[in-house]
Every structure is written in C-alpha cells, then in structure tokens.
Design an enzyme around this catalytic site. Structure first.
Site, PDB file in Angstrom:
ATOM      1  N   HIS A   1      19.524 -84.912 -29.620  1.00  0.00           N
ATOM      2  CA  HIS A   1      18.269 -85.430 -30.144  1.00  0.00           C
ATOM      3  C   HIS A   1      17.172 -85.014 -29.175  1.00  0.00           C
ATOM      4  CE1 HIS A   1      20.389 -87.847 -33.093  1.00  0.00           C
ATOM      5  NE2 HIS A   1      21.241 -88.170 -32.125  1.00  0.00           N
TER       6      HIS A   1
ATOM      7  N   ALA B   1      10.725 -90.927 -28.432  1.00  0.00           N
ATOM      8  CA  ALA B   1      11.625 -90.308 -27.451  1.00  0.00           C
ATOM      9  C   ALA B   1      10.972 -89.163 -26.685  1.00  0.00           C
ATOM     10  CB  ALA B   1      12.891 -89.816 -28.148  1.00  0.00           C
TER      11      ALA B   1
ATOM     12  N   ASN C   1      23.337 -91.351 -26.550  1.00  0.00           N
ATOM     13  CA  ASN C   1      22.485 -91.259 -27.726  1.00  0.00           C
ATOM     14  C   ASN C   1      21.102 -91.822 -27.419  1.00  0.00           C
ATOM     15  OD1 ASN C   1      21.331 -92.178 -30.399  1.00  0.00           O
ATOM     16  ND2 ASN C   1      23.151 -91.107 -31.087  1.00  0.00           N
TER      17      ASN C   1
ATOM     18  N   ASN D   1      19.082 -93.395 -29.433  1.00  0.00           N
ATOM     19  CA  ASN D   1      18.660 -94.500 -30.277  1.00  0.00           C
ATOM     20  C   ASN D   1      18.251 -95.733 -29.473  1.00  0.00           C
ATOM     21  OD1 ASN D   1      18.257 -95.819 -32.842  1.00  0.00           O
ATOM     22  ND2 ASN D   1      20.127 -96.937 -32.431  1.00  0.00           N
TER      23      ASN D   1
END
Length: 115
Positions: free
Chosen positions: A53, A87, A97, A99
């Site tokens: 990500h 982010a 991750n 999130n």
C-alpha cells in the site's frame, strides 16, 4: 525505470546459468524478442506494480527536514489551511498493513480539526 531494466536483465542472466538453465525452457514474459530498452520499458510499464500500500508520498517531519512536506501537525508547508490526513504523511513505510496506522492518523485528524 533504470533499476527495473537492470533487474530484468539480471534476472535473464540468472536464468542462463546452471542450475536454473537446466529447468528453463523459454522466457514467457517479456519474451526473447524484447531485447532493446524500449521493448523492455514497455513490458515494465504494462506489468510492474507494487503489492504494498503506497504511503509516505507527503512525508511528515520536522520543520528543518528537507524531505518533509508536512509539519508535525499535518499542515502542508507553505500553504495555509491545507492539511493531509492519510497514509501519505507516514515518514516511513510501516512493517505491516497500513490500515491500522491510517486509522490512527484519521483519529488524530479528528482531534486536530475539532481543536
């Protein structure tokens, strides 16, 4: 792109050396016809992606950090009234991750906006 081309060429080189050469029948992608920079670049543009990500594109940091575009309170340096809360402000890529860290950023945003 230069790093991608170097990596692709290196991978091809590895495939020609034993023991790998004993198991490789043919190159499927980009294919043996793709030899010049333009063909290899086309292949990279069509297939190379990240499974991570993306984050850290608008780094938060100290005022004297030349790589930081955001102040410690998430304000964009040099632009009044613009804050970033996603982010992209992460100064380094998390080891897991994104999130949960992004949710923490959003929670902090609420605090800063309400104050």
């Amino acid at each position: 792109m230069q790093v991608q081309l170097a990596g692709l060429r290196y991978a091809r080189e590895v495939m020609t050396v034993r023991p790998m050469a004993d198991t490789i029948k043919q190159e499927l992608m980009p294919g043996s016809n793709a030899v010049d920079d333009d063909a290899l670049k086309d292949h990279c543009r069509a297939t190379v992606k990240t499974n991570w990500h993306p984050c850290g594109t608008a780094r938060i940091g100290r005022v004297d950090d030349p790589m930081a575009v955001l102040t410690a309170d998430a304000k964009v340096k040099g632009i009044d009234g613009l804050l970033v809360f996603d982010a992209s402000l992460m100064p380094t890529v998390p080891h897991g991750n994104t999130n949960a860290p992004t949710m923490a950023v959003a929670d902090r945003a609420v605090d800063l906006i309400q104050s």
